[in-house]
Enzyme design. Structure first.
Site, PDB file in Angstrom:
ATOM      1  N   SER A 127       8.980  54.589  21.600  1.00 20.98           N
ATOM      2  CA  SER A 127       9.710  53.643  20.741  1.00 20.98           C
ATOM      3  C   SER A 127      11.069  54.245  20.395  1.00 20.98           C
ATOM      4  O   SER A 127      11.237  55.469  20.434  1.00 20.98           O
ATOM      5  CB  SER A 127       8.919  53.419  19.448  1.00 20.98           C
ATOM      6  OG  SER A 127       9.674  52.656  18.527  1.00 20.98           O
ATOM      7  N   TYR A 140       4.081  56.516  12.309  1.00 18.01           N
ATOM      8  CA  TYR A 140       4.175  55.907  13.644  1.00 18.01           C
ATOM      9  C   TYR A 140       5.287  56.623  14.420  1.00 18.01           C
ATOM     10  O   TYR A 140       5.105  56.996  15.585  1.00 18.01           O
ATOM     11  CB  TYR A 140       4.466  54.420  13.499  1.00 18.01           C
ATOM     12  CG  TYR A 140       4.811  53.696  14.777  1.00 18.01           C
ATOM     13  CD1 TYR A 140       3.825  53.289  15.656  1.00 18.01           C
ATOM     14  CD2 TYR A 140       6.145  53.393  15.086  1.00 18.01           C
ATOM     15  CE1 TYR A 140       4.152  52.603  16.830  1.00 18.01           C
ATOM     16  CE2 TYR A 140       6.472  52.706  16.246  1.00 18.01           C
ATOM     17  CZ  TYR A 140       5.470  52.312  17.114  1.00 18.01           C
ATOM     18  OH  TYR A 140       5.810  51.634  18.265  1.00 18.01           O
TER      19      TYR A 140
END
Ligand SMILES: NC(=O)c1ccc[n+]([C@@H]2O[C@H](COP(=O)([O-])OP(=O)(O)OC[C@H]3O[C@@H](n4cnc5c(N)ncnc54)[C@H](OP(=O)(O)O)[C@@H]3O)[C@@H](O)[C@H]2O)c1
Length: 253
Positions: A127, A140
């Site tokens: 990401s 995350y």
């Protein structure tokens, strides 16, 4: 083999790679959704990637069906929105099982075959949050930093065996990701943001193009690189901007 292929970015990658003539082994938990994505030449393997037996069965079935696995796309993943100092630890561990340990164990299962054939590619979907820490997604982000670091290390470990590894760093992609988070909700400002937002099809196109040119890192959309470079050059300034977004969102939500 594409994990998390039942919807979102994984399903879009399946369509894009099939158009290029790939034969696909598609993995996710939902059999019905996998079957809807799979083409007639594809293999749908329902499996929970956080379970060792399911991972082994998925890889075994794909190798029995196709003979070997050329490319592994570790795409399955989930988010968690919570301040890291009070995050529910059971959910944090679940997230790491899915975002980090499952990809690593899938790599353990496919690399021996790739090394024997002296070719292969491993694509890990991390990401932009694995390049710049987002405070509403700190844990995350940490799991995706870990995945990116693993991908970089593997590239050096496996280059001599003919195996290439790629980190994919999407910005915001319009999927059901935010509905599937393991815990919490993003601040309203973040939920509504359009910054770097792209469709899963656009994301998949960029991934396939990056695979074809054997990229090291794919940032999609490419404008996300500006964010990464700004953070490297002006980390304090970016920290303050991200804090502003986070706390403004908390006050209004
Ligand atoms: N969307 C974004 O804005 C964005 C941005 C950056 C990075 N990413 C990353 O991109 C990847 C794909 O995200 P997405 O947006 O496409 O999310 P999504 O729409 O929620 O899809 C997640 C996929 O993972 C599968 N999955 C979840 N848990 C699983 C498990 N235990 N075992 C097997 N499969 C499992 C889901 O299928 P089942 O539910 O059927 O198992 C689904 O196919 C993730 O790694 C995510 O972190 C997304």
């Amino acid at each position: 083999m594409i994990t998390g292929a039942s919807e979102g970015i994984g399903a879009a990658c399946a369509h894009a790679l099939r158009e290029r003539g790939a034969r696909l082994a598609l993995v996710a938990r939902s059999e019905a959704k996998l079957r809807a994505v799979a083409g007639s030449d594809d293999l749908a393997v329902p499996a929970d990637l956080t379970k060792a037996k399911d991972r082994e069965r998925a890889v075994h079935n794909a190798i029995s069906h196709f003979g070997h696995i050329d490319i592994l796309i570790n795409n399955a993943g989930a988010g968690l929105y919570a301040p890291s100092w009070q995050a529910p630890m059971d959910e944090v561990r679940r997230m790491y099982e899915l975002n980090f340990f499952a990809p690593l164990e899938m790599i353990h299962l496919v690399v021996p075959g790739m090394r024997a054939r002296r070719e292969g590619m491993i694509v890990n979907v991390a990401s932009i949050a694995g390049k710049v820490t987002l405070p509403w997604l700190t844990l995350y982000s940490a799991s995706k930093y870990a995945l990116g670091s693993l991908t970089d290390g593997l590239r050096m470990e496996l280059r001599r065996d003919g195996i290439h590894t790629i980190t994919v760093c999407p910005g915001y992609v319009s999927t059901a990701f935010q509905d599937h988070v393991l815990s919490g909700q993003p601040p309203e400002h973040v939920r509504r943001t359009k910054m770097f937002k792209i469709t899963p099809e656009r994301c998949a196109r960029d991934i396939v193009k990056g695979m074809e040119r054997r990229a090291r890192t794919i940032v999609t959309p490419a404008s996300g690189w500006a964010f990464v470079i700004l953070e490297r050059l002006f980390p304090n300034w970016i920290d303050r901007r991200l804090e502003d977004i986070y706390f403004r969102g908390l006050k209004t939500s």
